[in-house]
Design a protein around this motif. Structure first.
Motif, PDB file in Angstrom:
ATOM      1  N   ASP A 102       0.732  -1.126   0.105  1.00  0.00           N
ATOM      2  CA  ASP A 102       0.133  -0.175   0.540  1.00  0.00           C
ATOM      3  C   ASP A 102       1.447   1.023  -0.621  1.00  0.00           C
ATOM      4  O   ASP A 102       1.662   1.183   0.166  1.00  0.00           O
ATOM      5  N   VAL A 103       0.376   1.999  -0.682  1.00  0.00           N
ATOM      6  CA  VAL A 103       0.833   2.883  -1.404  1.00  0.00           C
ATOM      7  C   VAL A 103       0.705   4.674  -1.053  1.00  0.00           C
ATOM      8  O   VAL A 103      -0.407   4.691  -1.196  1.00  0.00           O
ATOM      9  N   LEU A 104       1.561   5.398  -1.065  1.00  0.00           N
ATOM     10  CA  LEU A 104       0.553   7.566  -1.023  1.00  0.00           C
ATOM     11  C   LEU A 104       1.257   7.451  -2.800  1.00  0.00           C
ATOM     12  O   LEU A 104       2.518   7.244  -2.951  1.00  0.00           O
ATOM     13  N   VAL A 105       0.121   7.880  -3.212  1.00  0.00           N
ATOM     14  CA  VAL A 105       1.334   8.518  -4.923  1.00  0.00           C
ATOM     15  C   VAL A 105       0.614  10.090  -4.504  1.00  0.00           C
ATOM     16  O   VAL A 105      -0.447  11.008  -4.860  1.00  0.00           O
ATOM     17  N   GLY A 106       1.690  10.193  -4.699  1.00  0.00           N
ATOM     18  CA  GLY A 106       1.817  12.264  -4.968  1.00  0.00           C
ATOM     19  C   GLY A 106       2.419  12.642  -6.061  1.00  0.00           C
ATOM     20  O   GLY A 106       3.303  12.259  -7.178  1.00  0.00           O
ATOM     21  N   TYR A 107       1.489  14.196  -6.624  1.00  0.00           N
ATOM     22  CA  TYR A 107       1.447  14.947  -7.869  1.00  0.00           C
ATOM     23  C   TYR A 107       1.922  16.068  -8.058  1.00  0.00           C
ATOM     24  O   TYR A 107       1.698  16.817  -7.189  1.00  0.00           O
ATOM     25  N   TYR A 108       3.502  16.673  -7.860  1.00  0.00           N
ATOM     26  CA  TYR A 108       4.291  17.702  -8.025  1.00  0.00           C
ATOM     27  C   TYR A 108       4.842  18.310  -9.301  1.00  0.00           C
ATOM     28  O   TYR A 108       4.918  17.568  -9.835  1.00  0.00           O
ATOM     29  N   GLY A 262       2.011  -6.131   5.717  1.00  0.00           N
ATOM     30  CA  GLY A 262       2.336  -7.449   6.649  1.00  0.00           C
ATOM     31  C   GLY A 262       1.738  -7.749   8.035  1.00  0.00           C
ATOM     32  O   GLY A 262       2.200  -8.968   9.075  1.00  0.00           O
ATOM     33  N   HIS A 263       1.068  -7.355   8.165  1.00  0.00           N
ATOM     34  CA  HIS A 263      -0.367  -7.846   9.152  1.00  0.00           C
ATOM     35  C   HIS A 263      -1.325  -7.523   8.393  1.00  0.00           C
ATOM     36  O   HIS A 263      -1.929  -8.585   8.572  1.00  0.00           O
ATOM     37  N   GLU A 264      -2.398  -6.679   8.068  1.00  0.00           N
ATOM     38  CA  GLU A 264      -3.851  -6.759   7.673  1.00  0.00           C
ATOM     39  C   GLU A 264      -3.355  -7.182   6.363  1.00  0.00           C
ATOM     40  O   GLU A 264      -4.375  -7.653   6.008  1.00  0.00           O
ATOM     41  N   LEU A 265      -2.567  -6.887   5.848  1.00  0.00           N
ATOM     42  CA  LEU A 265      -2.190  -6.432   4.426  1.00  0.00           C
ATOM     43  C   LEU A 265      -0.914  -7.631   3.909  1.00  0.00           C
ATOM     44  O   LEU A 265       0.007  -7.782   4.448  1.00  0.00           O
ATOM     45  N   SER A 266      -1.155  -8.309   2.912  1.00  0.00           N
ATOM     46  CA  SER A 266      -0.111  -9.137   2.435  1.00  0.00           C
ATOM     47  C   SER A 266      -0.654  -9.690   1.187  1.00  0.00           C
ATOM     48  O   SER A 266      -1.211  -9.182  -0.261  1.00  0.00           O
ATOM     49  N   GLU A 267       0.345 -10.246   0.431  1.00  0.00           N
ATOM     50  CA  GLU A 267      -0.274 -10.921  -1.125  1.00  0.00           C
ATOM     51  C   GLU A 267      -1.551 -11.868  -1.005  1.00  0.00           C
ATOM     52  O   GLU A 267      -1.776 -12.274  -2.118  1.00  0.00           O
TER      53      GLU A 267
END
Lengths: 387, 132
Positions: A102-108, A262-267
């Protein structure tokens, strides 16, 4: 604790060691879990402001006319329609719809007006995601005339701080030339760092965070990181600022009901069961996993992410079984003692048919059963000013 | 208790041995300052009931902090004869005075030879330096 020298170090490593940081191995980085008490650092973030070194987070930069479409075909969230200064939470999924990160994408825009995107990825997933990007970015595609894409892992060049808490505007404003009070949530900008020792460098500031509190994330060049960090602590004395470690980052995000990779999220977990449908835009660009998610979306879910509150004092941690009528219906993925609620809280997955708010369940905590109740997420929501 | 005069287990319990009125050896057991500083942020302490049999090196209770839960291990074989129920409700008191008001249990020792496996203060200090 002794830390093997093989661990990666952030630009603030020496500062942490000299100032009581208890260093632990976090995803291959030597990071401070706490300086004093996790509870104090947590409460300071909720009531005043705390600053956390999050330079271990991966920062991946994309430039060039083909960057927007490339990212749109990589991420579950729309990218091509993002406004300048906008930040979005997104996922990276594999072909089966499993969560890679899970990521943040920012546009600058940089100071020459050139647009670029920054993807902030989890430290634990950085090398995996870099490889995933390289696998999807052939030389031919990167160099296609008129649609060039320049991809750079800039993690080691930039330090990153989380400045979180109700006093975060007051703490950070003197150090940047952006009007922070006017900055909306999930917006950001490239800004000038206003500090004599910052050598006129630029940085990125965004109104984002992982605490459930108002706050900002600030990227500054590695060479001026310690100067800016010390300036924040010096100027923030009257506000009651504390340096805060990864220990309270975990208790804060748990109270805010935010998942941790690694806890709530994984492959092996898909975004729908993780409760992250909002981060999946399934009708725009085709990304890996889109077809799988379209199929999953229309079927009944087998399990869902839930919140649990205990009545006792014992904490259910990762791996504790969730029981209903002596049958295991799921497992805890992370748990802690909530400093704000003063009781144990946990997140986990259970069979969707059992996921009813208010339902009493038992938690098997190291062989002894403790009662708990399914509750709505998040456990904690801040009072928003003027709303 | 004076920390310098106590015995210590590898898992950071301190032990003070006395002879009771009937001539039996009784061990008062607590947790060292080093252990409590490493734990920080205590939220829960679970102690056994009087009469419970305990075995050296095996858990007699647990102590939970925000970060993690740890076993409290018995330094000796024997039986619990007294429990500090006051400290269960006063974890700050435990952290403030681990060698006094923060004692945890008293154990009637079944086999005194087990005490030979415990460390004196100097040896324990060395262990803490290695862990620190």
């Amino acid at each position: 604790m002794n830390t093997p020298s093989a661990l990666a170090r952030t630009p603030l490593y020496d500062w942490h060691c000299a100032n009581g940081g208890r260093m632990i191995d976090f995803a291959g980085w030597s990071m401070p879990v706490q300086y004093g008490s996790i509870m104090d650092e947590h409460n300071t973030t909720r009531s005043a402001v705390g600053i956390t070194d999050i330079s271990h987070m991966g920062r991946l930069r994309f430039e060039g006319p083909g960057a927007a479409v490339f990212l749109a075909e990589l991420l579950t969230r729309r990218v091509a329609d993002m406004a300048l200064g906008q930040v979005r939470y997104s996922l990276v999924t594999n072909e089966a719809g499993g969560i890679l990160d899970d990521v943040l994408v920012g546009y600058y825009h940089n100071s020459y007006g050139q647009p670029y995107y920054v993807l902030v990825v989890n430290a634990s997933n950085r090398l995996k995601i870099v490889k995933w990007i390289q696998d999807h970015l052939s030389e031919e595609r990167a160099n296609k005339p008129g649609e060039e894409i320049l991809f750079t892992d800039v993690t080691s060049l930039w330090a990153m701080f989380a400045i979180q808490g109700p006093m975060s505007v007051e703490l950070l404003q003197p150090l940047v030339d952006e009007d922070l009070a006017m900055m909306k949530y999930y917006r950001g900008a490239q800004a000038q760092i206003l500090h004599p020792r910052a050598q006129r460098q630029g940085g990125i500031v965004s109104r984002t965070g992982y605490t459930g509190e108002d706050g900002f994330e600030l990227s500054v060049g590695a060479t001026v990181a310690t100067a800016v960090w010390e300036a924040l602590l010096e100027q923030g004395k009257s506000l009651g600022v504390l340096p805060t470690g990864l220990g309270c980052r975990d208790t804060l995000r748990l109270e805010a009901g935010m998942p941790l990779y690694g806890h709530e999220l994984s492959e092996s977990i898909n975004p729908i069961e993780a409760g992250l449908t909002f981060a999946c835009h399934l009708v725009g660009y085709d990304f890996p996993g889109r077809d799988a998610l379209l199929a999953i979306k229309d079927k009944p879910l087998s399990r869902v992410r839930i919140g649990l509150e205990s009545t006792g004092r014992r904490v259910a941690r990762e791996g504790a079984a969730i029981l209903l009528n002596d049958q295991k219906i799921g497992e805890v993925t992370s748990g802690t003692f909530s400093p704000t609620l003063q009781r144990p809280i946990a997140m986990g997955y259970i069979g969707a048919e059992h996921a009813e708010v208010g339902r009493e369940v038992l938690l098997d905590i190291r062989g002894r059963k403790e009662s708990a109740r399914i509750v709505e997420l998040p456990f904690y929501s801040r009072q928003k000013k003027g709303k | 208790m004076t920390p310098e005069k106590l015995l210590y287990s590898k898992t950071h319990e301190w032990v003070h041995v006395e002879t009771d009125a009937a001539g039996a050896k009784v061990a008062t057991v607590g947790l060292s300052t080093f252990a409590l500083k490493a734990l920080t942020d205590l939220v829960f302490l679970d102690l056994p009931e009087v009469g419970t049999d305990v075995t050296a090196g095996s858990p007699f209770g647990e102590i939970e902090s925000v970060k993690a839960v740890s076993d409290l291990n018995s330094p000796v074989d024997g039986q619990i004869v007294e429990v500090n129920t006051a400290v269960v409700d006063d974890l700050e008191g435990l952290a403030d005075d681990p060698y006094g008001a923060g004692w945890l249990v008293k154990i009637k020792i079944a086999d005194e030879s087990g005490l030979a496996h415990l460390m004196d203060h100097a040896a324990y200090q060395k262990q803490c330096e290695c862990e620190g």
